[in-house]
Design an enzyme around this catalytic site. Structure first.
Site, PDB file in Angstrom:
ATOM      1  N   ASP A  40       0.755  -1.080  -0.179  1.00 49.62           N
ATOM      2  CA  ASP A  40      -0.181  -0.152   0.282  1.00 49.62           C
ATOM      3  C   ASP A  40       0.922   1.421   0.085  1.00 49.62           C
ATOM      4  O   ASP A  40       2.070   1.033   0.089  1.00 49.62           O
ATOM      5  CB  ASP A  40      -1.275  -0.350   1.589  1.00 49.62           C
ATOM      6  CG  ASP A  40      -1.745   1.219   1.353  1.00 49.62           C
ATOM      7  OD1 ASP A  40      -2.655   2.221   0.361  1.00 49.62           O
ATOM      8  OD2 ASP A  40      -1.770   1.500   2.382  1.00 49.62           O
TER       9      ASP A  40
ATOM     10  N   LYS B 161      -6.473  19.544  -6.087  1.00 46.74           N
ATOM     11  CA  LYS B 161      -5.726  18.499  -4.630  1.00 46.74           C
ATOM     12  C   LYS B 161      -4.647  17.859  -5.357  1.00 46.74           C
ATOM     13  O   LYS B 161      -3.826  18.253  -4.592  1.00 46.74           O
ATOM     14  CB  LYS B 161      -7.126  18.066  -4.311  1.00 46.74           C
ATOM     15  CG  LYS B 161      -6.744  17.199  -2.927  1.00 46.74           C
ATOM     16  CD  LYS B 161      -5.732  15.659  -3.652  1.00 46.74           C
ATOM     17  CE  LYS B 161      -5.754  14.604  -2.472  1.00 46.74           C
ATOM     18  NZ  LYS B 161      -5.169  13.746  -2.782  1.00 46.74           N
TER      19      LYS B 161
ATOM     20  N   ASP C 220      -0.494   5.478   1.220  1.00 41.95           N
ATOM     21  CA  ASP C 220      -0.687   6.242   1.650  1.00 41.95           C
ATOM     22  C   ASP C 220      -0.987   5.573   3.121  1.00 41.95           C
ATOM     23  O   ASP C 220      -1.391   4.832   3.791  1.00 41.95           O
ATOM     24  CB  ASP C 220      -2.396   6.725   1.516  1.00 41.95           C
ATOM     25  CG  ASP C 220      -1.760   7.616  -0.094  1.00 41.95           C
ATOM     26  OD1 ASP C 220      -1.289   8.124   0.551  1.00 41.95           O
ATOM     27  OD2 ASP C 220      -2.424   7.250  -0.940  1.00 41.95           O
TER      28      ASP C 220
END
Ligand code: XBP
Ligand code: MG
Length: 244
Positions: A10, A86, A12
């Site tokens: 993964d 973003k 984040d």
């Protein structure tokens, strides 16, 4: 007997603590840039992490806190525009070198490569974010270290759905029983476990206290963990985890 052949990471919260001081201020900058009076403080953002995916998180928040806007025609485009802004803010932040890897990550990746273990990524985040983080922390060639990178919208259902892990396993052409997932959150653990993978969990400030009962291994960080230990434990533990 299962042999450990690949590590699937993964991003984040696992490779780096990206959320509180990376993604969160990038969302807030996008909201401010669009003239919205939305602001996600650190505690609010911790609650919003229950929703994986930035666009999904924006939609979830808007439906609860700004329902008229969320129901207005064209809101889908608003979300897409906010998320694109973003992502630009987040990429600038990462490219400036402001997001370090968590302890032990670089050493484990290097040792795994030396020993011929394959590496892969299975993440909910946008592909450009993955590339920016890998390049900024591990160097310009780091994308090439990974045999498969599953990120963002390549599968429609995000974690805790197992789809991103299944997508990566197909590209690796490996069985779940021969791979180890590395995650930081209950959502990620659920995704990996449902795909039939064993999962090493290294929680962080946002995820500590979540339910990691299905973890194959639980450690504060990856510091001191090497492929030898993982391969030995794999060999000692022949039963693949029950896929939910
Ligand atoms: C990470 C996420 C991501 C990031 C934001 O989950 O939920 O949504 O917070 O990324 P995981 P985007 O660590 O389980 O992959 O804004 O690019 O979606
Ligand atoms: Mg995570």
């Amino acid at each position: 007997m299962n042999t450990l052949r690949a590590l699937i990471f993964d991003v984040d919260g696992t490779l780096a603590d990206t959320e509180r001081d990376g993604h969160r201020p990038a969302f807030n900058a996008a909201f401010a840039g669009a003239g919205l009076r939305w602001h996600w403080d650190a505690a609010t953002y911790g609650e919003l992490l229950a929703v994986a995916g930035g666009k999904e998180r924006i939609r979830h928040y808007a439906a609860r806190h700004d329902p008229e806007r969320a129901a207005a025609p064209g809101f889908g485009e608003t979300v897409a525009g906010l998320h694109a802004a973003k992502t630009r803010h987040y990429l600038d932040h990462v490219a400036a070198g402001r997001v370090p890897l968590r302890p032990g990550v670089a050493a484990l990746l290097a040792a795994a490569r030396r020993q011929g273990l394959r590496l892969a990524i299975a993440t909910t985040t946008t592909p450009d974010n993955v590339e920016a983080l890998l390049r900024a922390t591990l160097g310009p060639d780091a994308m090439g270290w990974f045999a498969a990178i599953g990120a963002g919208d390549v599968v429609p259902a995000k974690k805790p759905a197992p789809d991103i892990y299944r997508w990566v396993l197909e590209r690796l052409e490996l069985d779940a029983a021969d791979c180890l997932a590395v995650e930081d959150s209950e959502l990620g653990l659920a995704a990996a476990s449902t795909a039939g993978l064993r999962c090493l969990v290294t929680p962080n400030a946002y995820t500590a206290g979540q339910d990691f009962g299905r973890a194959w291994m639980l450690r504060d960080s990856l510091a001191g963990i090497g492929p030898d230990e993982l391969a030995r434990r794999f060999a000692e533990d022949p039963a693949p985890p029950a896929a939910a």
